[in-house]
Design a protein around this motif. Structure first.
Motif, PDB file in Angstrom:
ATOM      1  N   THR A 219       0.839  -1.208   0.000  1.00  0.00           N
ATOM      2  CA  THR A 219       0.000   0.000   0.000  1.00  0.00           C
ATOM      3  C   THR A 219       0.868   1.249   0.000  1.00  0.00           C
ATOM      4  O   THR A 219       2.057   1.197   0.286  1.00  0.00           O
ATOM      5  N   ASP A 220       0.240   2.379  -0.292  1.00  0.00           N
ATOM      6  CA  ASP A 220       0.908   3.676  -0.118  1.00  0.00           C
ATOM      7  C   ASP A 220      -0.153   4.738   0.134  1.00  0.00           C
ATOM      8  O   ASP A 220      -1.133   4.829  -0.605  1.00  0.00           O
ATOM      9  N   HIS A 221       0.046   5.514   1.193  1.00  0.00           N
ATOM     10  CA  HIS A 221      -0.894   6.600   1.517  1.00  0.00           C
ATOM     11  C   HIS A 221      -0.264   7.962   1.273  1.00  0.00           C
ATOM     12  O   HIS A 221      -0.827   8.994   1.653  1.00  0.00           O
ATOM     13  N   GLU A 222       0.903   7.980   0.635  1.00  0.00           N
ATOM     14  CA  GLU A 222       1.633   9.233   0.435  1.00  0.00           C
ATOM     15  C   GLU A 222       1.489   9.810  -0.974  1.00  0.00           C
ATOM     16  O   GLU A 222       2.194  10.756  -1.318  1.00  0.00           O
ATOM     17  N   CYS A 223       0.603   9.246  -1.786  1.00  0.00           N
ATOM     18  CA  CYS A 223       0.417   9.794  -3.142  1.00  0.00           C
ATOM     19  C   CYS A 223      -0.237  11.170  -3.066  1.00  0.00           C
ATOM     20  O   CYS A 223      -1.179  11.377  -2.297  1.00  0.00           O
ATOM     21  N   SER A 224       0.247  12.078  -3.919  1.00  0.00           N
ATOM     22  CA  SER A 224      -0.353  13.405  -3.956  1.00  0.00           C
ATOM     23  C   SER A 224      -0.690  13.843  -5.371  1.00  0.00           C
ATOM     24  O   SER A 224      -1.168  14.956  -5.574  1.00  0.00           O
ATOM     25  N   ALA A 240      -4.103   4.330  -0.648  1.00  0.00           N
ATOM     26  CA  ALA A 240      -4.939   4.825   0.450  1.00  0.00           C
ATOM     27  C   ALA A 240      -5.079   6.334   0.292  1.00  0.00           C
ATOM     28  O   ALA A 240      -4.097   7.074   0.446  1.00  0.00           O
ATOM     29  N   ILE A 241      -6.278   6.781  -0.062  1.00  0.00           N
ATOM     30  CA  ILE A 241      -6.518   8.214  -0.251  1.00  0.00           C
ATOM     31  C   ILE A 241      -6.704   8.865   1.113  1.00  0.00           C
ATOM     32  O   ILE A 241      -7.639   8.544   1.844  1.00  0.00           O
ATOM     33  N   ARG A 242      -5.811   9.778   1.427  1.00  0.00           N
ATOM     34  CA  ARG A 242      -5.740  10.367   2.764  1.00  0.00           C
ATOM     35  C   ARG A 242      -6.436  11.724   2.829  1.00  0.00           C
ATOM     36  O   ARG A 242      -6.252  12.574   1.968  1.00  0.00           O
ATOM     37  N   GLU A 243      -7.207  11.886   3.886  1.00  0.00           N
ATOM     38  CA  GLU A 243      -7.752  13.202   4.224  1.00  0.00           C
ATOM     39  C   GLU A 243      -7.562  13.378   5.720  1.00  0.00           C
ATOM     40  O   GLU A 243      -8.412  13.020   6.545  1.00  0.00           O
ATOM     41  N   GLY A 244      -6.379  13.876   6.083  1.00  0.00           N
ATOM     42  CA  GLY A 244      -6.052  14.059   7.487  1.00  0.00           C
ATOM     43  C   GLY A 244      -6.251  15.497   7.910  1.00  0.00           C
ATOM     44  O   GLY A 244      -7.063  16.228   7.338  1.00  0.00           O
ATOM     45  N   LEU A 253      -6.527  13.401  -5.614  1.00  0.00           N
ATOM     46  CA  LEU A 253      -6.462  12.024  -6.099  1.00  0.00           C
ATOM     47  C   LEU A 253      -7.768  11.486  -6.657  1.00  0.00           C
ATOM     48  O   LEU A 253      -7.758  10.524  -7.427  1.00  0.00           O
ATOM     49  N   LEU A 254      -8.887  12.088  -6.291  1.00  0.00           N
ATOM     50  CA  LEU A 254     -10.171  11.575  -6.773  1.00  0.00           C
ATOM     51  C   LEU A 254     -10.252  11.473  -8.304  1.00  0.00           C
ATOM     52  O   LEU A 254     -10.827  10.504  -8.819  1.00  0.00           O
ATOM     53  N   PRO A 255      -9.685  12.411  -9.072  1.00  0.00           N
ATOM     54  CA  PRO A 255      -9.737  12.270 -10.529  1.00  0.00           C
ATOM     55  C   PRO A 255      -9.020  11.024 -11.053  1.00  0.00           C
ATOM     56  O   PRO A 255      -9.244  10.623 -12.206  1.00  0.00           O
ATOM     57  N   SER A 256      -8.184  10.402 -10.222  1.00  0.00           N
ATOM     58  CA  SER A 256      -7.485   9.180 -10.635  1.00  0.00           C
ATOM     59  C   SER A 256      -8.374   7.946 -10.531  1.00  0.00           C
ATOM     60  O   SER A 256      -8.048   6.899 -11.091  1.00  0.00           O
ATOM     61  N   VAL A 257      -9.483   8.074  -9.811  1.00  0.00           N
ATOM     62  CA  VAL A 257     -10.373   6.927  -9.583  1.00  0.00           C
ATOM     63  C   VAL A 257     -11.341   6.795 -10.746  1.00  0.00           C
ATOM     64  O   VAL A 257     -12.019   7.749 -11.118  1.00  0.00           O
ATOM     65  N   ASN A 258     -11.393   5.591 -11.336  1.00  0.00           N
ATOM     66  CA  ASN A 258     -12.372   5.334 -12.398  1.00  0.00           C
ATOM     67  C   ASN A 258     -12.950   3.941 -12.245  1.00  0.00           C
ATOM     68  O   ASN A 258     -12.551   3.181 -11.344  1.00  0.00           O
ATOM     69  N   PHE A 265      -8.426   1.276  -4.536  1.00  0.00           N
ATOM     70  CA  PHE A 265      -8.350   2.482  -3.704  1.00  0.00           C
ATOM     71  C   PHE A 265      -9.050   2.250  -2.375  1.00  0.00           C
ATOM     72  O   PHE A 265     -10.110   1.604  -2.323  1.00  0.00           O
ATOM     73  N   THR A 266      -8.468   2.791  -1.314  1.00  0.00           N
ATOM     74  CA  THR A 266      -9.104   2.790   0.000  1.00  0.00           C
ATOM     75  C   THR A 266      -9.108   4.224   0.533  1.00  0.00           C
ATOM     76  O   THR A 266      -8.495   5.120  -0.047  1.00  0.00           O
ATOM     77  N   PHE A 267      -9.796   4.420   1.654  1.00  0.00           N
ATOM     78  CA  PHE A 267      -9.797   5.726   2.322  1.00  0.00           C
ATOM     79  C   PHE A 267      -9.072   5.613   3.660  1.00  0.00           C
ATOM     80  O   PHE A 267      -9.220   4.610   4.385  1.00  0.00           O
ATOM     81  N   CYS A 268      -8.316   6.647   3.994  1.00  0.00           N
ATOM     82  CA  CYS A 268      -7.672   6.683   5.311  1.00  0.00           C
ATOM     83  C   CYS A 268      -7.628   8.117   5.824  1.00  0.00           C
ATOM     84  O   CYS A 268      -7.876   9.071   5.076  1.00  0.00           O
ATOM     85  N   THR A 269      -7.304   8.256   7.113  1.00  0.00           N
ATOM     86  CA  THR A 269      -7.160   9.588   7.711  1.00  0.00           C
ATOM     87  C   THR A 269      -5.723   9.872   8.139  1.00  0.00           C
ATOM     88  O   THR A 269      -5.344  11.028   8.288  1.00  0.00           O
ATOM     89  N   ASP A 270      -4.938   8.825   8.379  1.00  0.00           N
ATOM     90  CA  ASP A 270      -3.524   8.961   8.757  1.00  0.00           C
ATOM     91  C   ASP A 270      -3.419   9.731  10.075  1.00  0.00           C
ATOM     92  O   ASP A 270      -3.463   9.138  11.146  1.00  0.00           O
TER      93      ASP A 270
END
Length: 578
Positions: A219-224, A240-244, A253-258, A265-270
């Motif tokens: 996994t990786d939660h550091e994509c921007s 892991a799409i982060r919204e901390g 990152l949402l435009p990358s989701v199709n 894709f997952t959701f996280c808060t970190d």
């Protein structure tokens, strides 16, 4: 004779026996078929039985509301909420979170294995499932003093724990790429126990990213950016799409989701702070934001439920279907996504659930009294320079990245820095606070803006030594002494006197008080910092300060061992010759 669980479920599913619990007139979100199905939902023995014409021992009217699988946070540091697992659960359960994947490297940097054991024991018997990823990088670097050093052999005793899922975010991506022995030992340990490894690889690309993925990073939660997300998807990783609170990547990152890749894709808060959890939400906030930006509602829900469950091998979790664990929430609609009720294993979690569970005082004692600072004097706080030209940490607004600048500053006849209130350059210190060895790192910082006082904190990533910034030695000393007195926390001194504080009795980074109280006191302290001590706009008084000690974010930082040049990855002198 009592029927076995399987036999009982068969009898209920076939309609020959009543379900334990039945919700009539509800809209079930099916994350497998991407349908919303209206009808009656039955469950028994804590699992879903199915939808249809069933009878139940207990029946409630769903009133047309939506039934959604319980939300799962794919990567969170509970410590960042500044509350214990018990208090964190109190805050996130009403928001619909029923499971979290927690990396406890913050408390491990202070208390080592005992800190991890605390997190495991403190999260037992909560109506929130807390799974643990063992910290991979304690300490984050060798250029600071932490409370512990954890090698593979230290972690092995916990690898077989049923709630330990693997190795936490591998921040030492350079160590992975170079195949360093200590890193390899931890990766091979995880493979030995057939568990997974979380990633933390910002900016990795090409062969380095290939190497990272080949090493087993999942996994990786550091994509921007879209490019970073796409590179990782191509390497078979989950994003892991982060919204901390500090790092917010969801909108980017949402435009990358199709429709072709959304299952990865997952959701996280970190790192999410108490105020944001309390007023904005937790994973429900991620879903709400995604839906309002045009993501299909069921897709957003699946990213917060089934995708995470599958990523981490959480069997029969994350969906509403026969045989799946009956963790679910009831929401009013799929736009506002307001959580009305939360259920765990088919039972509603009442608002007062916490009253039947008391925190273990003996367990709390194992992570208390964590501030051990060698006695110091005002003389120890003087900043010695060899010239009027100093290397200065420059804060960038709304960023954790700093700049390395050189400034001409005032010094006295003995070469000690002299604060000038007309220039926004302040002394900053990091005190080693774990073993009382006496280290005091000293530096100068620009852009913070504080006047007539000092701010101190034992939240200082990642080793969580004591960090303090101030305009005068008396206020600085008073603030540090108050932190020692309360056993860790946040303190503000003004003109040498204590103006306010928040006690963080758990390892100096968490409070045993409820998050609403913690949030209120923290907000009061931030207001004092901004209004009375005149901290600059665009600077979060405590959050910004906490990251000034993290020697892995460029360009210049401060540890208890001195000023650190992150670009060169070595300590550096405070002065330069003019």
């Amino acid at each position: 004779m009592k029927l076995s669980k399987t036999k009982h479920l068969i009898e209920v599913a076939a309609g020959r026996k009543k379900a334990d619990f039945l919700i009539e007139n509800c809209r079930v979100v099916n994350v497998f078929s991407q349908e919303i199905i209206y009808g009656n939902l039955a469950m028994s023995e804590g699992v879903f039985v199915g939808m249809g014409d069933y009878e139940g021992e207990q029946v409630i009217d769903g009133e047309g509301k939506y039934i959604v699988p319980g939300l799962i946070d794919s990567h969170v540091h509970i410590e960042s909420s500044m509350g214990s697992p018990y208090e964190f659960a109190r805050a996130v359960i009403p928001r619909g979170t029923t499971t979290v994947i927690a990396d406890c490297h913050e408390i491990a940097n202070v208390k080592g294995i005992n800190g991890i054991k605390y997190m495991l024991q403190a999260s037992e018997n909560l109506p929130l499932d807390v799974y643990i990823m063992l910290p991979s990088c304690v300490p984050a670097t060798s250029f600071e003093s932490s409370g512990a050093i954890l090698e593979a052999e230290d972690l092995e005793e916990l690898m077989e724990h049923p709630r330990v899922l693997g190795l936490g975010e591998m921040m030492d991506y350079i160590g992975v790429v170079l195949g360093e022995e200590g890193v390899l030992d931890k990766l091979e340990l995880t493979e030995k126990y057939h568990k997974i490894v979380d990633g933390h690889g910002p900016m990795l690309k090409d062969k380095e990213l290939n190497t990272y993925a080949a090493a087993g990073i999942k996994t990786d939660h550091e994509c921007s950016s879209h490019k970073e997300a796409l590179d990782r998807l191509r390497n078979g990783m989950y994003i892991a799409i982060r919204e901390g609170s500090a790092a917010k990547n969801l909108l980017d990152l949402l435009p990358s989701v199709n429709s072709f890749n959304e299952r990865r894709f997952t959701f996280c808060t970190d790192d999410r702070h108490p105020k944001d959890i309390w007023y904005e939400g937790h994973i429900d906030n991620n879903i709400r934001m995604a839906i309002k930006k045009g993501v299909n509602a069921v897709t957003a829900i699946r990213m917060a439920t089934l995708n995470t469950a599958e990523c981490y091998g959480l069997k029969n979790l994350g969906a509403i279907a026969p045989g799946f664990i009956a963790d679910f929430i009831m929401v009013d609609n799929l736009t506002d996504f307001n959580v009305v009720k939360t259920f765990k294993k088919g039972m509603e979690i009442k608002a007062d659930w916490h009253k039947s569970i008391n925190e273990d005082k003996e367990l709390l004692a194992t992570v208390s009294n964590s501030v051990n600072i060698k006695p110091f004097t005002e003389e120890d706080l003087k900043v010695k320079l060899s010239s009027v030209y100093a290397k200065v940490i420059k804060i960038k607004k709304h960023s954790l990245i700093t700049e390395k600048v050189e400034r001409a500053v005032k010094i006295d006849e003995k070469g000690y820095f002299v604060y000038d209130d007309s220039v926004d350059i302040l002394p900053i210190y990091v005190f080693e606070r774990h073993k009382g060895i006496g280290n005091i790192g000293k530096g100068l910082i620009e852009g913070y803006g504080l006047k007539n006082g000092a701010i101190a904190s034992t939240i200082a990533h990642d080793s969580h030594n004591l960090i303090v910034i101030g305009s005068d030695i008396l206020s600085i000393k008073s603030a540090v002494e108050k932190v020692i007195e309360i056993g860790g926390g946040l303190v503000i001194a003004k003109e040498g006197k204590i103006r306010g504080y928040l006690c963080l009795d758990i390892a100096g980074i968490m409070s045993s008080k409820d998050l609403k109280t913690v949030s209120k006191v923290q907000e009061e302290l931030n207001n004092i910092a901004m209004e009375e001590l005149k901290v600059n706009e665009g600077v979060n008084a405590f959050m910004t300060l906490a990251f000034m000690a993290l020697p892995v974010i460029p360009e210049l930082k401060l540890t208890d061992k001195g000023l650190f040049d992150v670009v060169r990855f070595q300590h550096t002198s405070l002065s330069r010759k003019g």
